[in-house]
Design a protein around this motif. Structure first.
Motif, PDB file in Angstrom:
ATOM      1  N   ARG A  38      18.742 -76.310 106.860  1.00  0.00           N
ATOM      2  CA  ARG A  38      18.158 -77.214 106.014  1.00  0.00           C
ATOM      3  C   ARG A  38      19.094 -77.679 104.977  1.00  0.00           C
ATOM      4  O   ARG A  38      19.776 -76.837 104.518  1.00  0.00           O
ATOM      5  CB  ARG A  38      16.651 -76.858 105.322  1.00  0.00           C
ATOM      6  N   GLU A  39      19.275 -78.919 104.727  1.00  0.00           N
ATOM      7  CA  GLU A  39      20.137 -79.546 103.668  1.00  0.00           C
ATOM      8  C   GLU A  39      19.217 -80.614 102.796  1.00  0.00           C
ATOM      9  O   GLU A  39      18.440 -81.177 103.339  1.00  0.00           O
ATOM     10  CB  GLU A  39      21.364 -80.134 104.530  1.00  0.00           C
ATOM     11  N   LEU A  40      19.879 -80.661 101.709  1.00  0.00           N
ATOM     12  CA  LEU A  40      19.284 -81.448 100.420  1.00  0.00           C
ATOM     13  C   LEU A  40      19.906 -82.876 100.452  1.00  0.00           C
ATOM     14  O   LEU A  40      21.121 -83.036 100.190  1.00  0.00           O
ATOM     15  CB  LEU A  40      19.238 -80.694  99.226  1.00  0.00           C
ATOM     16  N   GLY A  61      11.416 -90.892  99.823  1.00  0.00           N
ATOM     17  CA  GLY A  61      11.834 -90.839  98.342  1.00  0.00           C
ATOM     18  C   GLY A  61      13.113 -90.290  98.050  1.00  0.00           C
ATOM     19  O   GLY A  61      14.016 -90.042  98.724  1.00  0.00           O
ATOM     20  N   THR A  62      13.121 -90.145  96.695  1.00  0.00           N
ATOM     21  CA  THR A  62      14.664 -89.779  96.238  1.00  0.00           C
ATOM     22  C   THR A  62      15.091 -88.408  96.667  1.00  0.00           C
ATOM     23  O   THR A  62      16.246 -88.215  96.597  1.00  0.00           O
ATOM     24  CB  THR A  62      14.451 -90.015  94.686  1.00  0.00           C
ATOM     25  N   ASN A  63      14.156 -87.505  96.748  1.00  0.00           N
ATOM     26  CA  ASN A  63      14.545 -85.930  97.288  1.00  0.00           C
ATOM     27  C   ASN A  63      13.918 -85.555  98.479  1.00  0.00           C
ATOM     28  O   ASN A  63      12.553 -85.836  98.650  1.00  0.00           O
ATOM     29  CB  ASN A  63      13.964 -85.186  96.233  1.00  0.00           C
ATOM     30  N   PHE A  64      14.471 -85.217  99.451  1.00  0.00           N
ATOM     31  CA  PHE A  64      14.046 -85.097 100.889  1.00  0.00           C
ATOM     32  C   PHE A  64      14.787 -83.982 101.539  1.00  0.00           C
ATOM     33  O   PHE A  64      16.176 -83.645 100.927  1.00  0.00           O
ATOM     34  CB  PHE A  64      13.758 -86.048 101.531  1.00  0.00           C
ATOM     35  N   ILE A  73      24.567 -79.946  99.828  1.00  0.00           N
ATOM     36  CA  ILE A  73      23.762 -81.170  99.026  1.00  0.00           C
ATOM     37  C   ILE A  73      24.499 -82.552  99.430  1.00  0.00           C
ATOM     38  O   ILE A  73      25.721 -82.432  99.235  1.00  0.00           O
ATOM     39  CB  ILE A  73      23.789 -80.915  97.719  1.00  0.00           C
ATOM     40  N   ARG A  74      23.765 -83.429  99.944  1.00  0.00           N
ATOM     41  CA  ARG A  74      24.451 -84.486 100.197  1.00  0.00           C
ATOM     42  C   ARG A  74      24.276 -85.399  98.835  1.00  0.00           C
ATOM     43  O   ARG A  74      23.227 -85.791  98.047  1.00  0.00           O
ATOM     44  CB  ARG A  74      23.640 -85.487 101.245  1.00  0.00           C
TER      45      ARG A  74
END
Length: 540
Positions: free
Chosen positions: A81-83, A69-72, A420-421
Motif C-alpha cells: 500500500r502507498e499513499l 478524492g484527495t486522499n486514497f 507517499i506520492r
C-alpha cells in the motif's frame, strides 16, 4: 557421533524459514496497515500492484483522484500500500518535516549511482551542511551577476534561429533539442565557468557533453520496476540492469572531468588571492568557485571534501539543464497555442530598450512573470515526487475524508516505511483551488490569485514547482531568471506557432514531463514549432 546434515538441505531449510518469516511479516503488515481503510482502486496485480500501470499511464492518478478524492491508497511493487495525498495541510507537514519524510531508497540509490552524494541526494544534517555552503552561489547578488550569461546564451540561440530562418517566411524547428543545448551551456558557464560550445560545436564532440548524454539515461518500465525491487530485496542488486551496466563508465568519466574542473578552479582561486600575482582579489560567483572559496575558510562547518565538491558537478549539470530545458519548452508551447497572450507579452517586452536586460529589469515586467508562473502551473514540468516516512507519524488534513466504512476522519496515521506520492501537477490543476478554468492557460489569473492558492506550501509563486521547506529547490531563482531571459529574447524576435495540431503535444510518462508528439512517439521527446520573424507593423 551423528554425521552432519548435508549443506543443501540446510540451505533449503534456511531459505524456507526466511520466506515464511517474510510472508508472515507481510501478512501482518497488510492486516494492520493504517492505510487499509482509505478509499482506492482494487489491488491490481499480485506482484506489481499498480506499478506497471502507473509508469505507462501518466494520467492514471488524476483519474483515480476524480473517483476517490484527495486522499486514497493504491498498490505499489509487491502489492504494498502507498499513499496519494493532495491535501495541502498534509503536503505542508510532509515537506516541512524533512527529517521525518525523505526520498525513498530506490530514488536515492539511483541518483547516487549517477551523480554521487551531492546536494540532491544527501539527507538530514549533511543536506543542511551542503546547502549552507552552496547558498551563496544561488543568492540574489549571484543571480544578478549571472543574468548576463543567461542573456548571452539566449541571444546566441535567437541568432542561430534567425540564420536558419534566413529569407524564408517561416521555419519549422525542434525547439526542445535546441533548448537542451542552450540550458546545458548556461549551467556549464554559470555553474562551473566551463565553455561547452554546444550550440555551435566545432571540432570533435565535447567530452563533457558525451559523458552527460550517457549519464542521463532513459530506463524502460521493466528496468524501473527491477530497480524498485532491488531497493526492497538487496540480493537483487547483484544483477544490474542494462542501464546499471552502462552508468559506471559514464559516471567515472564525469567525475574525471569534474576533478579537472576542480583543479582549475583551485588554481584560479589561488591566483586571485596572491598579492604578488598582479591580480586584484576576486570573488567569483559560479557554483564551483563558491565551493572552492568556502574550503579556504577556517570554519570547518563550511568545508567540503574534494569528493563532495566533485559530486555537485554532475548533479547540477543533470538537474540544471534537463529540468530547465523542459520548463522552457512548455513555456514556448503555451505561447504557441495562445497568440493573444504572446502578443500582449511582446508588447510589454518591447518597452525595454535593450537586448541585454538586467535581472532587475526582467523582474519589473509583471506580465512576463505571470506567463512563467502560469506555464509552470498549467504545464507542470515535474509532475510527481515521492517521500517515505522514516518513522511512525500522523498527517494532519485540511479537509476530512470518509473511509471505506463510512467513518469521517481528519488525520491519516502512517507507519514507518510508508511511501507517499506528492502530486505536484494535481495541486496545480485542482479546480477547488484554481477555479473551473484550472486546466486553461490564463496568465491573467495571477493578477489576483484565488485565496485557496495562498495555502499551497511553496518556495516560489504559490506553486509546488520548486517544492517547499528545507528541501526546496536551491536553484529556483536561477531557473526563473534564466527562463525570463530566454522569453524576453525569443518573443521579441519571433512569432511562435504550433507545428502540429492542438492536442498532439503530450508529456512523457516519466516524472519529468518532457514534451513529445502523440503521433511520433518513436522519436522521443521533441517540440516542433514554426517560427516567423517578428516585424513591427510600422515597418511593413
Amino acid at each position: 557421533m551423528a554425521s552432519p546434515l548435508p549443506l543443501l538441505p540446510l540451505l533449503l531449510l534456511a531459505a524456507g524459514a526466511y520466506i515464511l518469516v517474510h510472508a508472515a511479516r507481510s501478512i501482518h503488515a497488510h492486516l494492520t496497515c493504517p492505510l487499509r481503510n482509505l478509499p482506492g482502486p482494487d489491488r491490481g496485480d499480485r506482484v506489481f500492484g499498480h506499478f506497471k500501470l502507473l509508469i505507462n499511464d501518466y494520467d492514471l492518478t488524476n483519474r483515480w483522484r476524480a473517483t476517490f478524492g484527495t486522499n486514497f491508497v493504491y498498490r505499489g511493487l509487491f502489492n504494498k500500500r502507498e499513499l496519494y495525498t493532495a491535501d495541502l495541510s498534509a503536503l505542508k507537514h510532509i515537506l516541512v518535516n524533512d527529517m521525518i519524510y525523505q526520498k525513498p531508497p530506490p530514488m536515492r540509490q539511483t541518483m547516487e549511482s549517477l551523480v554521487g552524494n551531492g546536494l540532491t541526494v544527501v539527507e538530514g544534517e549533511e543536506h543542511r551542511r551542503q546547502r549552507k555552503i552552496l547558498n551563496p552561489a544561488f543568492s540574489i547578488p549571484a543571480t544578478r551577476d549571472l543574468t548576463e550569461i543567461f542573456t548571452q546564451k539566449s541571444v546566441q540561440l535567437r541568432d542561430l534561429w534567425l540564420r536558419q530562418l534566413g529569407h524564408a517566411d517561416s521555419q519549422r524547428i525542434d525547439a526542445f533539442a535546441w533548448l537542451r543545448k542552450m540550458t546545458l551551456e548556461v549551467i556549464a558557464e554559470a555553474g562551473f565557468n566551463y565553455h561547452l560550445n554546444a550550440l555551435e560545436p566545432s571540432g570533435p564532440p565535447n567530452e563533457l557533453v558525451q559523458a552527460l548524454e550517457k549519464l542521463i539515461v532513459r530506463e524502460t518500465p521493466r528496468e524501473t520496476a527491477f530497480r524498485f525491487a532491488q531497493a526492497s530485496i538487496p540480493v537483487l542488486r547483484l544483477f544490474p540492469t542494462g542501464v546499471g551496466k552502462a552508468v559506471p563508465a559514464a559516471r567515472a568519466e564525469m567525475f574525471r572531468i569534474g576533478g579537472r574542473l576542480l583543479a582549475e578552479s583551485k588554481a584560479a582561486a589561488a591566483a586571485d588571492l596572491n598579492p604578488f600575482g598582479g591580480k586584484k582579489a576576486a570573488r567569483r560567483r559560479d557554483l564551483l568557485s563558491v565551493m572552492v572559496q568556502s574550503n579556504m575558510l577556517d570554519d570547518e562547518s563550511v568545508r567540503m571534501s574534494d569528493a563532495d565538491v566533485i559530486a555537485q558537478i554532475p548533479a547540477n549539470f543533470t538537474a540544471g539543464h534537463d529540468t530547465s530545458s523542459t520548463s522552457s519548452a512548455w513555456l514556448l508551447h503555451a505561447l504557441s497555442l495562445n497568440r493573444a497572450c504572446q502578443t500582449k507579452l511582446r508588447q510589454e517586452l518591447l518597452t525595454v530598450h535593450t537586448d541585454n536586460p538586467s535581472m532587475d529589469e526582467l523582474n519589473s515586467l509583471p506580465y512576463l512573470d505571470w506567463v512563467i508562473r502560469e506555464a509552470m502551473r498549467a504545464y507542470t514540468p515535474v509532475a510527481t515526487t515521492f517521500r517515505v516516512a522514516m518513522q511512525d507519524d500522523v498527517l494532519p488534513l485540511s479537509k476530512p475524508y470518509v473511509d471505506r466504512h463510512g467513518v469521517v476522519r481528519d488525520t491519516i496515521p502512517l507507519r514507518k516505511g510508508t511511501l507517499i506520492r506528492v502530486p505536484i501537477e494535481a495541486v496545480h490543476l485542482d479546480k477547488d483551488i484554481w477555479g473551473p478554468d484550472a486546466h486553461e492557460f490564463k496568465p491573467e489569473r495571477w493578477e489576483c490569485i484565488p485565496e485557496a492558492a495562498k495555502n499551497i506550501p511553496s518556495a516560489w509563486g504559490n506553486l509546488l514547482t520548486f517544492l517547499a521547506g528545507p528541501r526546496n529547490c536551491i536553484a529556483s531563482r536561477f531557473s526563473v531568471v534564466e527562463m525570463k531571459s530566454l522569453l524576453f529574447t525569443l518573443v521579441r524576435a519571433f512569432e511562435i506557432d504550433a507545428a502540429v495540431p492542438a492536442g498532439e503535444i503530450i508529456p512523457t510518462a516519466s516524472a519529468l514531463h518532457r514534451p513529445r508528439v502523440r503521433s511520433e512517439l518513436g522519436k522521443g521527446a521533441q517540440l516542433p514549432l514554426v517560427l516567423r520573424r517578428y516585424v513591427p507593423v510600422d515597418q511593413y
